[in-house]
Each structure stands twice: as C-alpha cells, then as structure tokens.
Design a protein around this motif. Sequence first.
Motif, mmCIF file in Angstrom:
data_model
loop_
_atom_site.group_PDB
_atom_site.id
_atom_site.type_symbol
_atom_site.label_atom_id
_atom_site.label_comp_id
_atom_site.label_asym_id
_atom_site.label_seq_id
_atom_site.Cartn_x
_atom_site.Cartn_y
_atom_site.Cartn_z
ATOM 1 N N PRO A 6 0.811 -1.230 0.000
ATOM 2 C CA PRO A 6 0.000 0.000 0.000
ATOM 3 C C PRO A 6 0.839 1.271 0.000
ATOM 4 O O PRO A 6 0.344 2.347 -0.330
ATOM 5 C CB PRO A 6 -0.823 -0.121 1.286
ATOM 6 C CG PRO A 6 -0.006 -1.005 2.177
ATOM 7 C CD PRO A 6 0.700 -1.963 1.267
ATOM 8 N N ASP A 7 2.116 1.156 0.394
ATOM 9 C CA ASP A 7 3.006 2.318 0.437
ATOM 10 C C ASP A 7 4.057 2.256 -0.660
ATOM 11 O O ASP A 7 5.170 2.771 -0.500
ATOM 12 C CB ASP A 7 3.699 2.394 1.803
ATOM 13 C CG ASP A 7 2.703 2.578 2.943
ATOM 14 O OD1 ASP A 7 1.766 3.371 2.781
ATOM 15 O OD2 ASP A 7 2.874 1.911 3.983
ATOM 16 N N CYS A 8 3.731 1.640 -1.783
ATOM 17 C CA CYS A 8 4.676 1.488 -2.888
ATOM 18 C C CYS A 8 5.266 2.840 -3.277
ATOM 19 O O CYS A 8 4.540 3.805 -3.516
ATOM 20 C CB CYS A 8 3.988 0.843 -4.089
ATOM 21 S SG CYS A 8 5.085 0.585 -5.502
ATOM 22 N N ALA A 9 6.601 2.901 -3.341
ATOM 23 C CA ALA A 9 7.288 4.168 -3.617
ATOM 24 C C ALA A 9 7.261 4.542 -5.088
ATOM 25 O O ALA A 9 7.407 5.717 -5.440
ATOM 26 C CB ALA A 9 8.735 4.082 -3.135
ATOM 27 N N VAL A 10 7.094 3.551 -5.971
ATOM 28 C CA VAL A 10 7.080 3.814 -7.416
ATOM 29 C C VAL A 10 5.849 3.128 -8.033
ATOM 30 O O VAL A 10 5.971 2.149 -8.751
ATOM 31 C CB VAL A 10 8.379 3.326 -8.093
ATOM 32 C CG1 VAL A 10 9.515 4.263 -7.818
ATOM 33 C CG2 VAL A 10 8.748 1.914 -7.639
ATOM 34 N N PRO A 11 4.658 3.617 -7.726
ATOM 35 C CA PRO A 11 3.429 2.927 -8.124
ATOM 36 C C PRO A 11 3.344 2.663 -9.627
ATOM 37 O O PRO A 11 3.416 3.574 -10.434
ATOM 38 C CB PRO A 11 2.317 3.873 -7.658
ATOM 39 C CG PRO A 11 2.987 5.194 -7.453
ATOM 40 C CD PRO A 11 4.382 4.890 -7.046
ATOM 41 N N GLY A 12 3.196 1.383 -9.951
ATOM 42 C CA GLY A 12 3.049 0.974 -11.343
ATOM 43 C C GLY A 12 4.334 0.857 -12.110
ATOM 44 O O GLY A 12 4.369 0.211 -13.159
ATOM 45 N N ALA A 13 5.426 1.437 -11.624
ATOM 46 C CA ALA A 13 6.649 1.587 -12.414
ATOM 47 C C ALA A 13 7.733 0.597 -12.039
ATOM 48 O O ALA A 13 8.920 0.905 -12.138
ATOM 49 C CB ALA A 13 7.172 3.015 -12.282
ATOM 50 N N HIS A 14 7.363 -0.588 -11.595
ATOM 51 C CA HIS A 14 8.361 -1.589 -11.215
ATOM 52 C C HIS A 14 7.867 -2.979 -11.599
ATOM 53 O O HIS A 14 6.672 -3.202 -11.774
ATOM 54 C CB HIS A 14 8.620 -1.519 -9.705
ATOM 55 C CG HIS A 14 7.417 -1.905 -8.879
ATOM 56 N ND1 HIS A 14 7.155 -3.196 -8.488
ATOM 57 C CD2 HIS A 14 6.390 -1.153 -8.386
ATOM 58 C CE1 HIS A 14 6.042 -3.234 -7.787
ATOM 59 N NE2 HIS A 14 5.558 -2.003 -7.707
ATOM 60 N N ILE A 37 1.991 5.300 -15.421
ATOM 61 C CA ILE A 37 2.286 4.833 -14.071
ATOM 62 C C ILE A 37 1.479 5.653 -13.071
ATOM 63 O O ILE A 37 0.680 6.511 -13.465
ATOM 64 C CB ILE A 37 3.788 4.917 -13.778
ATOM 65 C CG1 ILE A 37 4.291 6.356 -13.974
ATOM 66 C CG2 ILE A 37 4.558 3.964 -14.684
ATOM 67 C CD1 ILE A 37 5.765 6.544 -13.623
ATOM 68 N N GLY A 38 1.693 5.401 -11.785
ATOM 69 C CA GLY A 38 0.883 6.061 -10.778
ATOM 70 C C GLY A 38 0.933 7.568 -10.816
ATOM 71 O O GLY A 38 -0.063 8.244 -10.558
ATOM 72 N N THR A 39 2.094 8.126 -11.152
ATOM 73 C CA THR A 39 2.238 9.583 -11.163
ATOM 74 C C THR A 39 1.846 10.217 -12.495
ATOM 75 O O THR A 39 1.808 11.446 -12.600
ATOM 76 C CB THR A 39 3.689 9.978 -10.838
ATOM 77 O OG1 THR A 39 4.584 9.300 -11.742
ATOM 78 C CG2 THR A 39 4.037 9.583 -9.405
ATOM 79 N N GLY A 40 1.581 9.397 -13.514
ATOM 80 C CA GLY A 40 1.165 9.958 -14.805
ATOM 81 C C GLY A 40 1.810 9.272 -15.996
ATOM 82 O O GLY A 40 2.274 8.130 -15.909
ATOM 83 N N GLN A 41 1.856 9.989 -17.105
ATOM 84 C CA GLN A 41 2.335 9.439 -18.366
ATOM 85 C C GLN A 41 3.866 9.458 -18.448
ATOM 86 O O GLN A 41 4.513 10.385 -17.965
ATOM 87 C CB GLN A 41 1.756 10.246 -19.537
ATOM 88 C CG GLN A 41 1.871 9.569 -20.881
ATOM 89 C CD GLN A 41 0.962 8.359 -21.029
ATOM 90 O OE1 GLN A 41 -0.099 8.307 -20.414
ATOM 91 N NE2 GLN A 41 1.360 7.391 -21.833
ATOM 92 N N VAL A 42 4.411 8.416 -19.079
ATOM 93 C CA VAL A 42 5.844 8.351 -19.357
ATOM 94 C C VAL A 42 6.051 8.703 -20.824
ATOM 95 O O VAL A 42 5.377 8.158 -21.700
ATOM 96 C CB VAL A 42 6.408 6.945 -19.070
ATOM 97 C CG1 VAL A 42 7.920 6.916 -19.292
ATOM 98 C CG2 VAL A 42 6.056 6.514 -17.652
#
Length: 249
Positions: free
Chosen positions: A60-68, A181-186
Amino acid sequence: MREILGRRRRLRLRRKEGAARLEAALTFATAWQWPVLPGAGTAPAALRDGRGLGCACPDPDCAVPGAHPFDPGLLAATTDERMVRWWWTNRPAAPVILATGGRAPCAVSLPALAGARALVALDRMGMRLGPVVATPTRWSLLVAPYTLERLGELLYSKDWVPSSLRFHGEGGYLVLPPSEIGTGQVRWERPPVPLAAPAPSTPVLRRITKGGGGRAGAAAPWLPDVEAVLDALVEASTSAPDGGSRLAY
C-alpha cells in the motif's frame, strides 16, 4: 446515448494505447535487443498525496506505483517476440519495463525539475545526449552499458556528486514510454536516434515520436558513455552562479 458514446470512445482509446505499448515493447525487444517485461501497473486507489493512481502490487506504500516489476519478476525480462506479444496481448495496459545493464542500456536519473535544468545546461555545453525518458517526477538519461565496478571507480574519482542522481545499472530497471504509471504518463523528452540511418534495402518502420514508442528499424539508438554524462552533470551542477547546485531536489 451520450454515456454509451463516451464508453465507446474510452474503449477505443484504451485499445489504441494498448496497441502502442505492444508496438513499443516489440521495437525495444526485437529491433533493439533491449530486454523488457510488463510492470506492475496501476490500481484505482489514489496516492497518499491525493494525486495520481496507486500501484497494483500488494504494497500500500509502494514508492514507485506501477513503475516496477512484480509478476513476472525482473529476471523474466526477455527479447523474445512471442513472449512479449503474449504479455501485452493479455495485459495491454501494463507499463513497459526495461531491465538495465548487461547488453542493455543503463541510465542516470534525477528529479524532473533538476532534469529540465540539467538538459538546458548540457545543451549549452554542447553535450550530445541519447534518449531521455521523462515521468512527472523524474527524468532519466539513457547511457551505454556500464559495470558496477566502473561506476564505483567513476564516483570515487569525484570530489562531489549531486545527491539527486540515481544510477540504473546491472540488476536495475527503468520504465519506458508510452507507459502510464501512478504519477502519470511516461514520455520521451529526447526521442531515440538510431546509430545510423537504415540502408535503402532495409524496410523503414514507423518512427518513434516524442510521446511514445514505435518500430524504428533495426538500428538501436545511439547512447553516450556514462563517464561523459556524469562529468557533464557534475559540472552543470557545481557551476551554479550562487555556488549551490542546479541539480538539487
């Protein structure tokens, strides 16, 4: 009626985005021989700051949401076309993850604001850069493969290295466009440029654009040496007019 039309538009958009990720993953894996695998992806849960999406992994506290990587793990990264097709046919929304190091590119990353400033400084210095991957929070400069031993020697020889830098080498990974990813588009801040133009007899495939992937011929992109990039980043950082660092967080 409007609701039905809206759903159809969203469905067409998702299909288009999924096809773009598959095409990009195939280019990385088969044309450039970069080992890739699908990332964890995102989940509806919002991040703790209320912005973006959460991670589909159990943390629940993933530091890089979606990006790993999650399932499969990083060791599953491959250049096999059939495996890549199977992954993104079954998971079209999955981010594209590059397993860095070995024969694959490595990377140097830094916070997005510092990255934007660094690119301006490096351009002024006449530094030739390779592909640059941008997420809303970090920018990553792709470099030629290096070993951990060589990186250690380079860092040891420096009097000071900006603490904002991260190094993605052997055993590491990096999310590639056109992932979400969690923070937006790459996206590509600097799109890949092939080592050489394809020969006249070579089929020319769809060129990579700034926003995503696509087949770009058999020639892998040109990559700078990590020493040149590190030297330039340190110089750009330490030459700030006020004596501080341009690459600070």
